[in-house]
Write an enzyme that holds these catalytic residues in place. Structure first.
Site, PDB file in Angstrom:
ATOM      1  N   ARG A  19       0.830  -1.220   0.000  1.00  0.00           N
ATOM      2  CA  ARG A  19       0.000   0.000   0.000  1.00  0.00           C
ATOM      3  C   ARG A  19       0.862   1.266   0.000  1.00  0.00           C
ATOM      4  NH1 ARG A  19      -5.610  -0.327   1.370  1.00  0.00           N
ATOM      5  NH2 ARG A  19      -6.244  -2.477   1.067  1.00  0.00           N
ATOM      6  N   ARG A  60      -3.310   6.734   0.991  1.00  0.00           N
ATOM      7  CA  ARG A  60      -3.794   7.929   1.696  1.00  0.00           C
ATOM      8  C   ARG A  60      -2.826   8.552   2.674  1.00  0.00           C
ATOM      9  NH1 ARG A  60      -9.112   5.068   3.467  1.00  0.00           N
ATOM     10  NH2 ARG A  60      -7.520   3.456   3.448  1.00  0.00           N
ATOM     11  N   ARG A 110      -6.597  12.103  -5.370  1.00  0.00           N
ATOM     12  CA  ARG A 110      -7.828  11.413  -4.990  1.00  0.00           C
ATOM     13  C   ARG A 110      -8.990  12.387  -4.809  1.00  0.00           C
ATOM     14  NH1 ARG A 110     -11.702   9.549  -3.470  1.00  0.00           N
ATOM     15  NH2 ARG A 110     -12.109   7.795  -2.081  1.00  0.00           N
ATOM     16  N   ASP A 164      -6.934  -2.352  -7.481  1.00  0.00           N
ATOM     17  CA  ASP A 164      -7.507  -2.999  -6.308  1.00  0.00           C
ATOM     18  C   ASP A 164      -7.787  -4.457  -6.617  1.00  0.00           C
ATOM     19  OD1 ASP A 164      -8.552  -2.062  -3.498  1.00  0.00           O
ATOM     20  OD2 ASP A 164      -9.866  -3.654  -4.213  1.00  0.00           O
ATOM     21  N   TYR A 223     -14.734 -11.958  -0.079  1.00  0.00           N
ATOM     22  CA  TYR A 223     -15.406 -10.669  -0.325  1.00  0.00           C
ATOM     23  C   TYR A 223     -16.685 -10.863  -1.136  1.00  0.00           C
ATOM     24  CZ  TYR A 223     -11.783  -7.536   1.462  1.00  0.00           C
ATOM     25  OH  TYR A 223     -10.935  -6.847   2.277  1.00  0.00           O
TER      26      TYR A 223
END
Ligand code: CP3
Length: 363
Positions: free
Chosen positions: A36, A40, A49, A85, A160
């Site tokens: 990652r 963010r 973003r 992703d 998921y």
């Protein structure tokens, strides 16, 4: 370890320290990247973003390329990782997907009929932005460092898709696998097929290595880990090895099964070149249990980055010492960097790897 992975001859050995470490070749210094690493915690990521949604960013190759390059330019990591992703191919299989404040939301697959409706997507036709982003990043990198492509492992994607969101307990996903294993394995086979084509497309477009994320495999008991996670990860890896895209160049395969420190003995048979190791086990112990036929990647606790730089340095040195000086260690966190992390602490981590990183022999 599956035998199909011949070691490269001297002439076709890669020169980048990340790829060399993946293949357990000597390096001038332990390579470092961070799961990652584009995300963010970086102000420059948040600025991009702010102009678009997360999925919009994943589907725009120029922007995906821009954010992939941000941590490379900022910290000088030894590998870049495609910005995307793990759920993108699930959407391409016909499952509606959204990202909200609480993470991903999917239309849950709860029965055989829903599984039967899934489609087998052609990656170039249904996810053209992914190979396009790979080509764009390869141009931007211009050979500086290798590019890692990635995908979710069959079990984690199935978890998921059945649950419809992230979860702590994975109650619905486990209920389906345990009560209707025939449907469960059918679903796992569908994901294996899709992920195989998806990773082939990334490699054909220029990805130099791939990582398979089994983020939730650690929630399974040993027998269920064997049956639902490892079995399909191994199947995926053996299909990838047999595919022309992977055979044309020697493309290392990394398998990261988060929370699987108790299953190291089993993981040794995954067929991967590299195993990602979470922070719940000492790397020296992990290497002793895995043997010398596989490289390891990890494993600083991501929360270590909330300590002051002097403590980060001490812990980085500890990880490198535990890994030892046999070839085949890639420094990383034990899981993804947290969004609240101070970028200056990431810089301190990289500086510490530069300082304590091990030269495994004259390259
Ligand atoms: O490593 C990188 O820098 C490449 C980019 C990358 C992202 N997701 C970007 C992302 C990678 C490799 C992933 C993989 C991924 N996605 C995993 C496996 C890795 C892991 O952490 O175990 C998983 C489980 C997902 C699914 C996912 N995506 C969740 C659960 C969430 C929400 C939670 C969170 O961290 O935000 C995402 C969103 C996501 N994926 C973001 C990013 C940068 C944040 C989205 C935003 O900008 O709002």
């Amino acid at each position: 370890m599956l035998a199909s992975a011949a070691m490269p001859s001297r002439d076709d050995a890669p020169s980048h320290r990340f790829l060399r470490a993946c293949l357990r070749l000597p390096v001038d210094r332990t390579p470092v990247w961070m799961m990652r690493q584009a995300g963010r915690y970086l102000p420059q990521y948040r600025a991009v973003r702010a102009t678009t949604s997360f999925l919009g960013l994943c589907k725009n190759p120029e922007l995906a390329c821009e954010v992939t390059m941000q941590p490379i330019n900022e910290f000088g990591f030894d590998a870049a990782i495609l910005f995307s992703d793990i759920l993108i191919p699930v959407e391409a299989m016909g499952v509606p997907l959204e990202f909200g404040d609480e993470g991903p939301k999917l239309e849950p697959l709860r029965d055989r009929a829903a599984i039967a409706r899934l489609i087998d997507p052609d990656p170039e036709a249904t996810m053209p932005f992914v190979p396009e982003a790979v080509r764009c990043i390869k141009r931007a990198l211009d050979g500086r460092v290798p590019l890692i492509g990635f995908a979710g492992a069959p079990f984690t994607l199935a978890a998921y898709a059945v649950e419809g969101s992230g979860s702590k307990e994975w109650r619905r996903a486990k209920a389906l696998l345990f009560s209707d294993p025939v449907a469960g394995h059918d679903l796992l086979e569908r994901f294996t097929r899709t992920v195989c084509r998806y990773l082939e497309a990334q490699v054909a477009a220029g990805a130099d290595a791939v990582q398979i994320f089994d983020s939730w495999a650690g929630t399974l008991s040993p027998a269920d880990f064997d049956e639902f996670a490892l079995r399909w990860a191994r199947e995926l890896i053996s299909r990838l090895r047999a595919s022309p895209a992977f055979a044309a160049r020697r493309v290392p395969i990394i398998y990261f099964a988060n929370g699987c420190a108790p299953y190291l003995g089993r993981l040794a048979s995954s067929g991967a070149d590299v195993l990602g190791i979470d922070w719940r086990v000492d790397l020296g112990e992990a290497r002793a249990r895995l043997g010398s036929e596989v490289a390891v990647q990890g494993n600083l606790d991501p929360a270590a980055l909330f300590a002051p730089p002097s403590e980060i340095e001490r812990r980085v040195e500890g990880v490198i010492r535990s890994a030892g000086d046999a070839p085949g260690h890639i420094f990383n966190l034990g899981h993804g960097v947290q969004p609240e992390t101070n970028p200056e602490h990431v810089r301190a981590m990289v500086a510490a790897v530069h300082r304590y990183g091990v030269r495994t022999a004259q390259p």
